[in-house]
Design a protein around this motif. Structure first.
Motif, short mmCIF file in Angstrom:
data_model
loop_
_atom_site.label_atom_id
_atom_site.label_comp_id
_atom_site.label_asym_id
_atom_site.label_seq_id
_atom_site.Cartn_x
_atom_site.Cartn_y
_atom_site.Cartn_z
N GLY A 163 1.00 -0.97 -0.23
CA GLY A 163 0.00 -0.68 -0.22
C GLY A 163 1.59 1.36 0.24
O GLY A 163 0.52 2.33 0.09
N ILE A 164 2.52 1.30 -0.39
CA ILE A 164 3.12 1.89 -0.18
C ILE A 164 3.45 2.14 -1.60
O ILE A 164 4.49 1.83 -2.10
N PRO A 165 2.59 3.82 -2.08
CA PRO A 165 3.37 4.16 -3.85
C PRO A 165 5.77 4.09 -3.32
O PRO A 165 5.95 5.01 -2.55
N MET A 166 5.65 3.81 -4.25
CA MET A 166 7.55 3.71 -4.68
C MET A 166 7.79 4.75 -5.28
O MET A 166 7.32 5.51 -6.65
N ASP A 167 8.72 5.77 -4.59
CA ASP A 167 9.50 6.49 -5.28
C ASP A 167 10.99 6.56 -4.68
O ASP A 167 11.19 5.27 -4.38
N ALA A 168 11.31 7.24 -5.50
CA ALA A 168 12.79 6.32 -5.68
C ALA A 168 13.43 7.21 -4.22
O ALA A 168 14.72 6.34 -4.16
N MET A 169 13.19 7.56 -3.04
CA MET A 169 13.77 7.81 -1.65
C MET A 169 13.19 6.79 -0.54
O MET A 169 13.29 6.63 0.23
N THR A 170 11.97 5.71 -1.41
CA THR A 170 11.04 4.98 -0.61
C THR A 170 12.25 4.13 -0.18
O THR A 170 13.36 3.07 -0.92
N ILE A 171 12.18 3.23 1.08
CA ILE A 171 13.51 1.89 1.22
C ILE A 171 12.67 0.78 1.64
O ILE A 171 11.49 0.52 1.93
N LEU A 172 12.99 -0.39 0.61
CA LEU A 172 12.08 -1.38 1.03
C LEU A 172 13.16 -2.45 2.10
O LEU A 172 14.38 -2.79 2.26
N THR A 173 12.52 -3.20 2.84
CA THR A 173 13.07 -4.36 3.97
C THR A 173 13.30 -4.96 2.79
O THR A 173 13.78 -5.41 1.70
N ARG A 174 14.02 -6.11 3.61
CA ARG A 174 15.57 -7.12 3.02
C ARG A 174 13.90 -8.00 2.43
O ARG A 174 13.92 -8.18 1.41
N ASP A 175 12.58 -8.72 2.75
CA ASP A 175 12.08 -9.35 2.82
C ASP A 175 11.31 -9.07 0.89
O ASP A 175 10.50 -9.10 0.09
N GLN A 176 10.92 -7.34 1.31
CA GLN A 176 10.39 -6.28 -0.58
C GLN A 176 11.54 -6.86 -0.88
O GLN A 176 10.82 -6.60 -2.43
N LEU A 177 12.84 -6.56 -0.94
CA LEU A 177 14.04 -6.94 -1.53
C LEU A 177 13.77 -7.76 -2.73
O LEU A 177 13.20 -7.78 -3.75
N CYS A 178 13.00 -9.05 -1.78
CA CYS A 178 13.43 -10.30 -2.39
C CYS A 178 12.21 -10.24 -3.26
O CYS A 178 12.20 -10.82 -4.58
N ALA A 179 11.16 -10.36 -2.54
CA ALA A 179 9.96 -10.23 -3.64
C ALA A 179 9.96 -9.07 -4.63
O ALA A 179 9.73 -9.83 -5.94
N LYS A 180 10.63 -8.12 -4.69
CA LYS A 180 10.24 -7.60 -6.22
C LYS A 180 11.33 -7.80 -7.11
O LYS A 180 10.88 -7.85 -8.43
N LEU A 181 12.59 -8.51 -6.62
CA LEU A 181 14.18 -9.35 -7.67
C LEU A 181 13.17 -10.71 -7.98
O LEU A 181 14.03 -11.56 -8.66
N LEU A 182 11.84 -11.05 -7.34
CA LEU A 182 11.81 -13.00 -7.43
C LEU A 182 13.04 -13.57 -7.05
O LEU A 182 12.89 -14.20 -7.56
#
Length: 92
Positions: A27-46
């Motif tokens: 539910g968080i819009p992604m902009d250049a300064m958004t910080i992803l958690t480890r889990d979010q990074l893994c999900a984004k990169l699959l």
């Protein structure tokens, strides 16, 4: 006041992602300064968490982690997007 519900589905690492708009994570819009958690990074990169750890050690182009606090790290969305673009370009 009624709250709008967002359809979500589980992805790698238990991270929630909006299937209608992959640029919105939990539910968080992604902009250049958004910080992803480890889990979010893994999900984004699959990728799995084990693969993330390996890439952090062996791939100098992999997004650098930011120490948000003593026990918490994160990754800038802009770094992750640049990494994805480089990988896509390399594969083409």
């Amino acid at each position: 006041m009624a709250h709008a519900t967002v359809k979500t589905r589980r992805t790698v690492g238990g991270c929630l992602q909006n299937p209608d708009n992959p640029e919105i994570l939990e539910g968080i819009p992604m902009d250049a300064m958004t910080i992803l958690t480890r889990d979010q990074l893994c999900a984004k990169l699959l990728i799995s968490d084990t693969t993330r750890q390996r890439l952090e050690k062996t791939d100098p182009t992999f997004p650098r982690k930011l120490h948000v606090s003593v026990r918490k790290v994160g990754y800038l969305v802009s770094d992750v997007q640049a990494y994805i673009a480089r990988q896509h370009q390399k594969a083409a």
